[in-house]
Enzyme design. Structure first.
Site, PDB file in Angstrom:
ATOM      1  N   GLU A  39     -20.102  19.633   4.349  1.00 31.96           N
ATOM      2  CA  GLU A  39     -20.853  20.192   3.234  1.00 31.96           C
ATOM      3  C   GLU A  39     -19.991  21.104   2.370  1.00 31.96           C
ATOM      4  O   GLU A  39     -19.985  21.001   1.144  1.00 31.96           O
ATOM      5  CB  GLU A  39     -22.075  20.981   3.744  1.00 31.96           C
ATOM      6  CG  GLU A  39     -23.246  20.119   4.204  1.00 31.96           C
ATOM      7  CD  GLU A  39     -23.051  19.606   5.633  1.00 31.96           C
ATOM      8  OE1 GLU A  39     -22.221  20.200   6.364  1.00 31.96           O
ATOM      9  OE2 GLU A  39     -23.698  18.613   6.015  1.00 31.96           O
ATOM     10  N   ARG A  70     -16.579  21.701   2.515  1.00 33.82           N
ATOM     11  CA  ARG A  70     -15.284  21.137   2.148  1.00 33.82           C
ATOM     12  C   ARG A  70     -14.202  22.187   1.948  1.00 33.82           C
ATOM     13  O   ARG A  70     -13.332  22.036   1.095  1.00 33.82           O
ATOM     14  CB  ARG A  70     -15.404  20.277   0.885  1.00 33.82           C
ATOM     15  CG  ARG A  70     -16.239  19.043   1.134  1.00 33.82           C
ATOM     16  CD  ARG A  70     -16.491  18.293  -0.118  1.00 33.82           C
ATOM     17  NE  ARG A  70     -16.671  16.881   0.201  1.00 33.82           N
ATOM     18  CZ  ARG A  70     -15.766  15.956  -0.089  1.00 33.82           C
ATOM     19  NH1 ARG A  70     -14.655  16.249  -0.701  1.00 33.82           N
ATOM     20  NH2 ARG A  70     -15.985  14.698   0.245  1.00 33.82           N
ATOM     21  N   ASP A 116       0.855  -1.181   0.000  1.00 32.53           N
ATOM     22  CA  ASP A 116       0.000   0.000   0.000  1.00 32.53           C
ATOM     23  C   ASP A 116       0.888   1.226   0.000  1.00 32.53           C
ATOM     24  O   ASP A 116       1.929   1.238   0.637  1.00 32.53           O
ATOM     25  CB  ASP A 116      -0.843   0.018   1.276  1.00 32.53           C
ATOM     26  CG  ASP A 116      -1.938  -1.028   1.209  1.00 32.53           C
ATOM     27  OD1 ASP A 116      -2.510  -1.176   0.124  1.00 32.53           O
ATOM     28  OD2 ASP A 116      -2.195  -1.686   2.228  1.00 32.53           O
ATOM     29  N   ASP A 139      -6.222  26.000  11.462  1.00 35.08           N
ATOM     30  CA  ASP A 139      -6.250  24.582  11.067  1.00 35.08           C
ATOM     31  C   ASP A 139      -5.232  23.802  11.905  1.00 35.08           C
ATOM     32  O   ASP A 139      -4.034  24.046  11.804  1.00 35.08           O
ATOM     33  CB  ASP A 139      -5.902  24.472   9.566  1.00 35.08           C
ATOM     34  CG  ASP A 139      -6.091  23.072   9.044  1.00 35.08           C
ATOM     35  OD1 ASP A 139      -6.268  22.147   9.856  1.00 35.08           O
ATOM     36  OD2 ASP A 139      -6.045  22.899   7.808  1.00 35.08           O
ATOM     37  N   LYS A 146      -9.164  28.055   2.077  1.00 29.39           N
ATOM     38  CA  LYS A 146      -8.418  27.084   1.277  1.00 29.39           C
ATOM     39  C   LYS A 146      -9.251  25.804   1.173  1.00 29.39           C
ATOM     40  O   LYS A 146     -10.036  25.490   2.078  1.00 29.39           O
ATOM     41  CB  LYS A 146      -7.047  26.787   1.883  1.00 29.39           C
ATOM     42  CG  LYS A 146      -7.057  25.993   3.171  1.00 29.39           C
ATOM     43  CD  LYS A 146      -5.639  25.560   3.509  1.00 29.39           C
ATOM     44  CE  LYS A 146      -5.608  24.403   4.500  1.00 29.39           C
ATOM     45  NZ  LYS A 146      -6.088  24.738   5.853  1.00 29.39           N
TER      46      LYS A 146
END
Lengths: 160, 534, 715
Positions: free
Chosen positions: C390, C392, C317, C354, C432
């Site tokens: 919703e 994003r 992976d 963030d 962003k």
């Protein structure tokens, strides 16, 4: 009953292949080679028989016993692998020359030359490299008889 | 001189092996051969008579069964002829005893050709021709057919190994018979007799009379050598001047013995990779070279050696004969130096340098599988052969092949001593007599056929024991090896390369060393007690 | 470290076990080679005990028989000792693993509660405590748990209330969080990134695979791998050959007039048989399991380890194995009219609130490039716009003050732009988000340019984020998943050993290709769905490859079961752990590389000791044969190249050497022979030289030295 039919089905090709090969390889093949050999190479096919005065005196390839001291002698049969080794080494031949010369009166040098000649003949027959030098006893003896018939009169007439 | 002779033998053998190898490869995968149309038509005629469908494929078990059955019937025929030759035409001779007939039938059908009789004194011309020449085709054809099936096992996947009857017929009709035919004519030209007269009686120079046994000698001689049979028309075998008349015939017969065994690695090269085949050839040549050097280390003869061959021609012929398990000797073994005897033993212990027609190649591949497994783990992968994994079953079968050989030699040797049969032949147990007895069973187990005991061994014990050893020594390994091939046809072949490539000088070196060490470890004590101590 | 461990492990229990293993019925079943040696011991010991045995085959002194029999039984004991030692080591490891097995703490909801939604928060109606912290393993099917943002879902289940983004990257490789709501299934081991969820557990706790490992360690239940079976067959075959050789020698020697002695023959037989590898084979097998356990990998079947050595295709992976699984900002890409610095400033502002790795990395990159915005006061006073399922996107929002505290410079376009907005007294949003979500709100942009630039970022293996002020796109931030430390070197090693690597990822082809190139991966499978793994495994196996893979999701289970080497992550689902033949307790996917290496080492160790064992025999013949035959046959003196003291010391020193080699090689058996990633042919040659050639030479020296010592002692 089904079993025996099955068995025969399996065994049958084995039997048939054996029979056909016995005929092909065991009968046809040797007979065909014989036919060709007898036609094209009769001398070898019949054992390389050596003639002297129109008479067969043995096979070039099979040693024969000589009683007379006038002849070259083959190896004692116990000493060779085949028991019928028709050849002797040049040294062995040379070592017999003196006594043969004594018995026959043939000059030593002549005997030496005859040995050399026979050796040369064998050398060529073996393309030089395929065999050591050797002397064929019967061929040498035939040469002796041919060249010196008087010396061997007694022996070839079977008179002792 | 000797060097030129050796070089010629090597060049001519390898040159013809290239041709024959390509031909064998085409036979194995049914590709077009020269004169295919004619050959095909002849073969189809044979198939019709035999009653087989040439497209029917056999599993390894069916193939083995057909081989055993055909060999059994052929042996039965030979046995019957030997038992009944007194009732048959063409110079009838007294019938063989039951044990001798059993032993000889087993001996010829197993491609051993060990002889406890002297052909020139005990066999009728009919026996020599119809039973001996015939069975001398059957035995090598069976070995070659087994090798064909074996090699197919590594080429094909989930498919049969071929059809025994088809292979058997093709091998005899389109390989052995034509080559034997032309070789027989050449041998006549060199001096071998070919006649339907059982003997010739002539006078000698001194006027005495001499009788010589003759017959279809040349036609027997050619298949005897080509088919790694080795059973002589005469008791003296290839030492007899009628079987091997000159130095030229000596070299020609050496070539005949070597050519098919050395063709197999070439066929292998065509079918399964050039490098792989050439490497097997190299390993065989090295092994053969070791035998030859050991044999030539001391001069052999002059006692027991034929003058026209000399020491070199004797050793070369005998080494080639033992290495190919032909077993025809052109000298008395008693005349050979004991180092040369050790060399002959090595050839019979290994059985694959290059070994007999067909089975030599098979045995060599078993050595490769064993070598790969023993040392192959060292790269950190499960060993593979031809990009197929070697699993426990293959190892079991390969080990059994390897185990059968010493068991078949050593155990009967002990039995011969404990039953007193060994001492009955000799006054005293000496290293020489031990060597002779060991040699007898080694020769039988390897299906070699050269003998050190000769007609002295024509007693019930020696006939039954060597007969059994020859049968087991032939059919057990063939069965096991066909089972290996059967196992490999079930395997997935990877697309990627094997961890250890079975080619290149390194692999050849390791293969030779491992094979030599395994053989030495098994037979070191008896070699030390026997030929080493003579 | 290892030595310390093994010393502490040698205790009474282990020694007792090694003695119990001397039981002939056990050996007959498990170790034919050692069984034969033990039979030899019984015979020689009996000869030593029975007084005045008068036989053709008993000629030596009683002391000699005693000495030989002791050496023989010690040889057997060395073998059982090595087996017991490795078993004890492995068992000790299992115990420590049991403590180590990582558990997740879960908030189990106590029945009789109820939750209502109040101000977007799930709260209990009554104020009594509704949750209880329990370990994940104690959860049963039907239990309900509460999982908050940042917590791991303890086991597979179904959402019964709430909705949230779930980071499933460790399971599926999909790096973007997945939105899930009521009635959606969730995977154990995945992480809730925002909000909170109520989940009903739908899976049973996994069967304890540690128990399966114990079964592999204990001799009674340990099944042999294919390779061990093949090797045992080979060794048994060789032993049988030597039994025949030596057995017949007894008679042949006797008939040839040699004085044969049974004990000397037994000594020769034992010396020749592959006792070294025969004795160490069980220990090597267990050591493989043990050594994996040391790396916190639990082995459930021996087949897996064996296949690991043969593995030639690894399906890896991307996320978690090749890359860290966390993306970092690496570059600011301006739109026309803007500079890189300006994009940096805006990105800084948009990421100010963030707290994710990605957000932090943007701030770090801006600071590192000294792109700090000159409007910090506004930022500090701003209100955060949270990332929501919703919209994003995320960022900040503020109303510009009349007097912005900005040191205005003529060329600072951003400040100018902000002050322009301030004039209109607009609310300013600095945002962003992903290209698609941002394109819905930015209107002042050349869409073609934006798309082209984002594609360029993808081409270099990055993920583009768009930063914007209100409706105007300023530029893009390139986020990139970092390669794991040393992954390049590790994969290079794998490649050199002839293994093909395939990277599987949900990323688009462009991104995947770049990462594959950087990480040295051979092939990629981009935009892959979890089910593609199984197909790829089957496809590779059909080509004859031996496939290794890792997995942790329920989706992976069929592929893990199908793969030859399946390594499951412990934090993965129970189904995955069931299906795999190994479980990594640390859940580190890159450990598959270690597994492969160990598998190879294991086979190499077996091969090396086998070769060594057989090669040793040559010297042993040269030591014992002259001793047996020289008295009667002086010619055998030629074989006496070692010039040993006398026949008695020759036999004893060979036997002692044979016995001592076993404990000498225990460390190699337990640790494995040295493995270096290189072309197989090279490894082969090297090992052939060390163990093959060395195996021939070493015993000549060893036996000679022991003989010298013996001759001094016996004087």
């Amino acid at each position: 009953m089904a079993l025996s039919r099955n068995t025969s089905k399996i065994v049958s090709p084995a039997i048939r292949v054996t029979v056909i090969m016995i005929i092909t390889t065991g009968v046809v093949y040797p007979l065909l080679v014989t036919a060709i050999g007898q036609t094209a190479l009769p001398y070898q096919s019949n054992g390389s028989q050596v003639m002297l005065d129109g008479k067969v005196v043995g096979s070039k390839l099979i040693a024969q016993e000589f009683d007379s001291p006038k002849f070259f002698h083959s190896r004692p049969s116990s000493d060779s692998a085949s028991g019928v080794d028709p050849d002797i080494t040049v040294e062995e031949a040379n070592s017999q020359i003196l006594s043969i010369s004594d018995a026959t009166g043939i000059p030593v040098n002549t005997l030496k030359t005859l040995v050399e000649l026979d050796m040369e003949r064998n050398r060529n027959a073996n393309a030089i490299v395929f065999a050591p030098d050797y002397v064929n006893v019967l061929e040498l003896s035939v040469e002796l008889v041919k060249n010196y018939p008087q010396a061997y009169q007694q022996e070839i007439n079977g008179e002792k | 001189m000797d060097i030129i002779q050796l070089a010629l033998v090597i060049i001519v053998t390898l040159g013809f092996a290239l041709l024959f190898g390509k031909y064998l490869a085409r036979m194995i995968v049914y590709e077009v051969r020269p004169l295919e149309k004619t050959l095909g038509r002849v073969e189809n005629g044979f198939y019709k008579i035999i009653g087989i469908d040439k497209y029917e494929q056999m599993t390894w078990k069916q193939y083995l069964y057909a081989l055993l059955l055909t060999n059994g019937i052929a042996a039965g025929f030979v046995f019957a002829v030997f038992m009944l030759q007194n009732y048959m035409p063409l110079n009838p001779m007294p019938a063989f005893s039951g044990d001798l007939a059993f032993m000889q039938a087993a001996s010829f059908v197993t491609n051993t050709d060990l002889q406890h009789y002297a052909g020139d004194q005990q066999l009728s011309l009919l026996s020599q021709m119809v039973s001996l020449i015939f069975v001398m085709f059957v035995a090598p054809a069976s070995g070659i057919a087994a090798a064909f099936a074996f090699i197919r096992g590594f080429i094909r996947k989930n498919f049969g190994l071929g059809n025994f009857y088809v292979d058997f017929t093709r091998i005899i009709i389109t390989l052995l018979l034509p080559v034997a035919f032309f070789s027989a004519i050449l041998l006549i030209a060199m001096g071998s007799p070919q006649t339907m007269e059982p003997s010739i009686t002539t006078g000698t120079i001194e006027g005495k009379s001499q009788t010589m046994v003759t017959g279809p000698v040349a036609s027997l001689e050619s298949i005897k050598q080509l088919g790694s049979n080795g059973g002589g028309y005469y008791g003296a075998n290839s030492a007899h001047p009628f079987e091997n008349p000159t130095g030229v015939s000596n070299i020609f017969e050496t070539f005949l013995m070597l050519v098919i065994p050395f063709s197999f690695p070439i066929a292998y090269a065509h079918l399964l990779g050039k490098g792989r085949g050439v490497s097997i050839l190299a390993a065989m040549v090295i092994g053969f070279g070791v035998m030859l050097i050991l044999g030539l280390f001391h001069e052999s003869g002059p006692s027991g050696v034929e003058t026209r061959f000399g020491s070199f021609g004797t050793v070369l012929f005998n080494v080639a004969s033992i290495a190919t398990n032909t077993g025809a000797l052109n000298s008395s073994l008693l005349g050979m130096n004991h180092d040369a005897i050790i060399s002959l033993f090595v050839g019979m212990f290994v059985q694959a340098i290059p070994g007999a027609d067909g089975t030599g190649m098979m045995t060599m591949i078993v050595y490769i599988i064993l070598t790969l497994f023993i040392v192959g783990l060292m790269v950190g992968k499960t060993p593979e052969f031809m990009s197929m994994k070697i699993n426990p079953k293959d190892i079991k079968l390969a080990v059994l092949v390897f185990l059968a050989h010493p068991a078949l030699i050593l155990i009967p040797t002990v039995v011969a001593y404990t039953t007193g049969s060994a001492e009955s032949l000799f006054d005293k147990s000496t290293p020489l007599s031990f060597t002779q007895i060991l040699y007898e069973f080694t020769s039988a187990a390897a299906n070699n056929g050269s003998d050190y005991l000769g007609t002295a061994a024509n007693t019930p014990f020696w006939n039954w024991s060597t007969g059994l050893v020859m049968l087991i020594g032939r059919y057990l390994p063939i069965g096991l090896m066909l089972a290996i091939a059967g196992s490999f046809t079930m395997k997935d072949r990877k697309e990627i390369v094997e961890p250890i490539k079975t080619q290149g000088p390194v692999f050849v070196g390791i293969l030779v060393v491992v094979t030599f060490i395994l053989t030495a470890l098994t037979f070191f004590p008896v070699l030390a007690m026997g030929p080493f101590s003579i | 470290m290892t030595t310390k461990n093994s010393v502490s492990i040698i205790n009474g229990k282990m020694l007792a076990d090694s003695v119990t293993k001397l039981n002939p019925t056990y050996l007959a079943k498990k170790n034919p080679v050692m069984f034969t040696v033990e039979m030899g011991f019984f015979i020689v010991f009996a000869i030593a005990l029975i007084p005045s045995t008068n036989s053709e085959f008993v000629n030596e002194s009683r002391i000699f028989y005693l000495e030989s029999s002791i050496i023989l039984i010690v040889t057997v004991w060395f073998a059982t000792f090595s087996e017991s030692l490795s078993e004890a080591q492995a068992k000790a490891k299992v115990d420590s693993l049991k403590n180590l097995e990582k558990e997740v703490m879960a908030r189990k909801l106590i029945s009789g509660y109820d939750l209502i939604k109040k101000d977007q928060e799930l709260v209990s109606i009554n104020d009594i405590p509704t949750e209880k912290m329990v370990t994940s393993s104690s959860l049963k099917m039907g239990d309900k748990v509460l999982v908050r943002a940042g917590e791991i879902i303890p086991r597979d289940g179904i959402i019964t209330a709430g909705k949230a983004f779930i980071d499933e990257s460790m399971m599926t490789g999909e790096s973007n969080p997945v939105f899930k709501e009521k009635d959606d299934p969730v995977l154990g081991g995945t992480k809730v990134t925002n909000d909170r969820l109520e989940i009903e557990i739908t899976a049973e706790a996994g069967k304890s695979f540690l128990d399966e490992m114990v079964g592999l360690i204990e001799s009674a239940t340990r099944p042999k791998t294919q390779n061990e079976i093949a090797l045992t067959l080979l060794l048994a075959g060789l032993s049988l050959i030597f039994v025949i050789v030596i057995g017949t020698m007894l008679f042949l020697g006797y008939f040839l007039g040699y004085r044969m002695d049974i004990s000397v023959l037994i000594a020769l037989l034992v010396a020749l048989m592959p006792t070294t590898i025969g004795g160490l084979l069980p220990a090597i097998g267990v050591s493989g399991i043990n050594r994996l356990a040391r790396d916190n990998i639990v082995v459930k079947s021996g087949k897996g380890i064996e296949a690991a050595g043969d593995c030639d295709v690894l399906i890896l992976d991307k996320t978690g194995t090749i890359t860290e699984g966390t993306r970092r900002a690496i570059e600011f890409v301006p739109m026309t009219n803007f500079t890189e610095e300006e994009v940096g400033q805006v990105a800084f502002a948009a990421s100010f609130n963030d707290s994710t790795h990605e957000g932090k990395s943007i701030i770090e990159l801006a600071e590192q490039k000294s792109f700090d915005p000159q409007f910090m006061e506004e930022i500090l006073a701003s209100r955060p716009i949270e990332f929501s399922s919703e919209t994003r996107f995320s960022g900040i929002e503020f109303v510009a003050k009349k007097k912005m505290n900005i040191t205005r410079t003529s060329d600072d376009k951003i400040s100018k732009r902000l002050s322009d907005l301030e004039v209109s007294n607009q609310q300013i949003r600095i945002l962003k988000g992903s290209v698609d979500s941002m394109l819905k709100i930015v209107t002042s942009v050349n869409e073609a340019e934006l798309r082209w630039k984002s594609q360029e970022i993808s081409k270099h293996g990055g993920t583009p984020l768009v930063v914007a002020i209100n409706d105007e796109a300023i530029g893009l931030v390139s986020l990139k998943d970092n390669l794991k430390e040393n992954i390049c070197e590790k994969l290079e090693e794998v490649k050199v050993s002839g293994i093909n690597t395939i990277m599987i990822t949900g990323d688009n082809y462009l991104t995947a290709q770049v990462i594959a190139k950087e990480a040295n991966v051979d092939q990629i499978m981009a935009e892959a769905k979890p089910t593609d793994k199984l197909n790829r495994v089957i496809e590779e196996q059909n080509k004859g490859h031996i496939v290794g893979m890792i997995g942790d999701g329920t989706n992976d289970a069929p592929a893990l079961a199908k793969a030859d080497v399946g390594l499951a992550m412990n934090r993965g689902t129970a189904a995955a752990r069931e299906a795999a033949n190994m479980v990594d307790l640390d859940s580190d996917p890159s450990k598959i590389l270690k597994v492969v290496k160990l598998g190879k080492q294991l086979l190499m160790t077996r091969g090396a000791i086998t070769t060594f064992s057989i090669a040793n025999d040559i010297a042993k013949y040269f030591a014992i044969l002259p001793a047996m035959f020289m008295r009667e046959n002086p010619k055998m003196g030629l074989l006496n190249i070692m010039q040993l003291h006398n026949p008695e010391t020759a036999v004893l020193s060979t036997l002692i050497f044979n016995a001592l080699v076993i404990p000498l090689l225990i460390p190699i058996s337990l640790k494995g022979v040295k493995y270096k990633p290189e072309a197989p042919q090279k490894t082969f040659l090297k090992n052939m030289l060390i163990y093959g050639f060395g195996g021939i030479v070493f015993p000549f020296a060893g036996i000679k030295v022991i003989d010298i010592i013996l001759s001094l002692v016996m004087k």
